[in-house]
Scaffold this active site. Structure first.
Site, PDB file in Angstrom:
ATOM      1  N   ASP A 128       8.033   4.920 -11.685  1.00  0.00           N
ATOM      2  CA  ASP A 128       7.430   5.519 -12.874  1.00  0.00           C
ATOM      3  C   ASP A 128       8.144   6.808 -13.289  1.00  0.00           C
ATOM      4  OD1 ASP A 128       5.604   3.507 -13.058  1.00  0.00           O
ATOM      5  OD2 ASP A 128       3.825   4.749 -12.704  1.00  0.00           O
ATOM      6  N   LYS A 144      -1.704  -4.074  -2.658  1.00  0.00           N
ATOM      7  CA  LYS A 144      -2.873  -3.433  -2.052  1.00  0.00           C
ATOM      8  C   LYS A 144      -2.982  -2.016  -2.602  1.00  0.00           C
ATOM      9  CE  LYS A 144      -5.094  -1.908   2.158  1.00  0.00           C
ATOM     10  NZ  LYS A 144      -5.189  -0.497   1.691  1.00  0.00           N
ATOM     11  N   SER A 173       0.777  -1.217   0.000  1.00  0.00           N
ATOM     12  CA  SER A 173       0.000   0.000   0.000  1.00  0.00           C
ATOM     13  C   SER A 173       0.820   1.285   0.000  1.00  0.00           C
ATOM     14  CB  SER A 173      -0.978  -0.021   1.181  1.00  0.00           C
ATOM     15  OG  SER A 173      -2.090   0.765   0.867  1.00  0.00           O
TER      16      SER A 173
END
Length: 460
Positions: free
Chosen positions: A311, A325, A300
């Site tokens: 990214d 998650k 998470s």
């Protein structure tokens, strides 16, 4: 600089038991006018009255309502729950950096308490509790039939008091019995040290700390004070076995290493609820090479940080696939009645990718070698294996997660050694070092593919 979020949980901090009545006056008008909803509520009232008046012995009416609330929320997903005023206060205390207990993050699966991860240097961790263990008995009483909240309530107690738990561990023929002494759990969220006199190592064990970003800034400053800039080869950010925590702290941690760019977006049931969180100028590490360590215990909030740095090509991810998650829980205060932890959105990495049920695959996969006595015992764990989890946009049969294990001794830590060798130049890989300059075009293309077509609203 950073758009601060309201109190949102990006990770599951499991352990609240419901002992109060959920009362909310904010019932949506559409639901209130729905005849079927009224009928169902009437049915609930009829059943409640029948049980109260005719059950073989006088029932605990408050507990009946608690159980009904628990059943309603547990039927939604594994991460929505209700907390009493006392449990809400305990969560607030925990966010300040200290709480009492055993030191484990848990969930409920197949009527037993499943350990997501033990917290570093706590009674549970020191006693040998492992991620993936199933707690089947507490002080000689079976947990089957208990709610997660009830089980966690029983594991709480006075500091210094012992508790007996029985664990079922995959690959071990007999149940494991442990006696653990409850303790005050100081959550030192950030630990740091210098490796090889020229590499800054920073471990973040949880994002459940409202001052995490301050501790991280202090760690970086202390590393820079100890190692001259011209000798500092880079940083290792260790997010292994980190089960998550507050979304705003995840954004702040990612922003610490970034000069710009979207860190994460969250999307609720309506397009108007989409929120984007951006980094501001000021990379505190001055663009030094960065490696992020992840494994199946990185969940998470950890995945938000790892996904953003991957990214945006600010860091190289090393390790194994993360937990997966990708949901966000909002804490809704209910006054004196407590609070509601409700899943209200999914989060998306800067490329527009949801990791719900899939996890993040590192740039360089490095499997951690398990000791002989743990081979076949510690198995891959992930969100996709949780019963009732929200199906992810990108979820496949491959699922999410991987083995969640980090050796206690540094010399046995294969993943950490690999990261150090990369920074030292002893080994090379095309994925290292990451180059933020290459991120812009790739992100634009990825987001174009990931963005859904705008929905047409019916005017009738």
């Amino acid at each position: 600089m950073i758009r601060r979020a309201t109190l949102l949980l990006a990770g599951a901090v499991i352990g609240a038991s419901a002992t109060g009545i959920l009362v909310s006056a904010d019932i949506p008008a559409r639901a209130a006018s729905d005849d079927s909803t009224y009928r169902e509520m009437s049915l609930f009232g009829d059943v409640f009255e029948r049980v109260r008046s005719q059950y073989v012995s006088p029932p605990d009416e408050e507990k009946m309502i608690q159980d009904a609330i628990n059943g309603m929320l547990s039927g939604l997903d594994p991460h929505s729950s209700y907390m009493t005023a006392e449990e809400s206060e305990e969560m607030r205390d925990q966010s300040k950096g200290e709480f009492g207990g055993l030191g484990i993050e848990v969930t409920m699966e197949d009527e037993v308490v499943k350990v997501v991860a033990p917290i570093d240097d706590t009674p549970a961790s020191n006693a040998g509790v492992l991620a993936g263990d199933s707690i089947v008995e507490i002080d000689g009483e079976s947990v089957r039939g208990m709610s997660l909240n009830d089980a966690v309530d029983r594991m709480r107690g006075e500091v210094g008091e012992p508790i007996d738990i029985t664990i079922i561990r995959d690959g071990v023929a007999k149940p494991i019995e442990m006696t653990i002494v409850r303790g005050v759990i100081p959550v030192q969220s950030v630990k740091w040290r210098v490796e090889n006199d020229n590499i800054g190592y920073i471990r973040i064990s949880t994002f459940m700390n409202e001052k995490l970003d301050e501790s991280l800034n202090d760690a970086i400053e202390e590393i820079r004070a100890e190692v001259p800039d011209d000798q500092l080869k880079g940083y290792i950010l260790d997010l292994r076995l980190n089960p998550g925590g507050f979304l705003n702290q995840a954004v702040a941690v990612a922003d610490t290493f970034l000069d710009e760019g979207e860190v994460v977006s969250t999307r609720g049931r309506n397009s108007s609820e989409t929120r984007r969180f951006d980094a501001g100028p000021g990379d505190l590490t001055n663009g030094k090479p960065l490696i992020v360590l992840v494994n199946g215990g990185s969940a998470s909030a950890s995945e938000i940080v790892a996904g953003a740095l991957q990214d945006l090509k600010r860091a190289t991810l090393v390790g194994t696939r993360t937990f997966g998650k990708g949901s966000v829980q909002t804490i809704v205060p209910l006054g004196v009645e407590g609070s509601l932890r409700l899943t209200t959105a999914l989060y998306y990495t800067p490329s527009g990718t949801s990791i719900q049920g899939t996890g993040i695959s590192p740039d360089i996969i490095v499997e951690q070698v398990l000791p002989e006595d743990l081979e076949g015992v510690i198995r891959p764990e992930g969100e996709s294996a949780l019963r009732g989890h929200i199906q992810g946009d990108e979820e496949t049969d491959e699922g999410s997660g991987s083995v969640a294990y980090v050796p206690r001794e540094t010399e046995d830590d294969v993943q950490l050694k690999y990261a150090i060798d990369l920074l030292e130049g002893n080994i090379t890989d095309a994925a290292f070092p990451a180059d933020p300059a290459k991120a812009v075009d790739e992100l634009q293309a990825a987001k174009a593919d990931a963005e859904p077509e705008p929905e047409m609203e019916d005017a009738n």
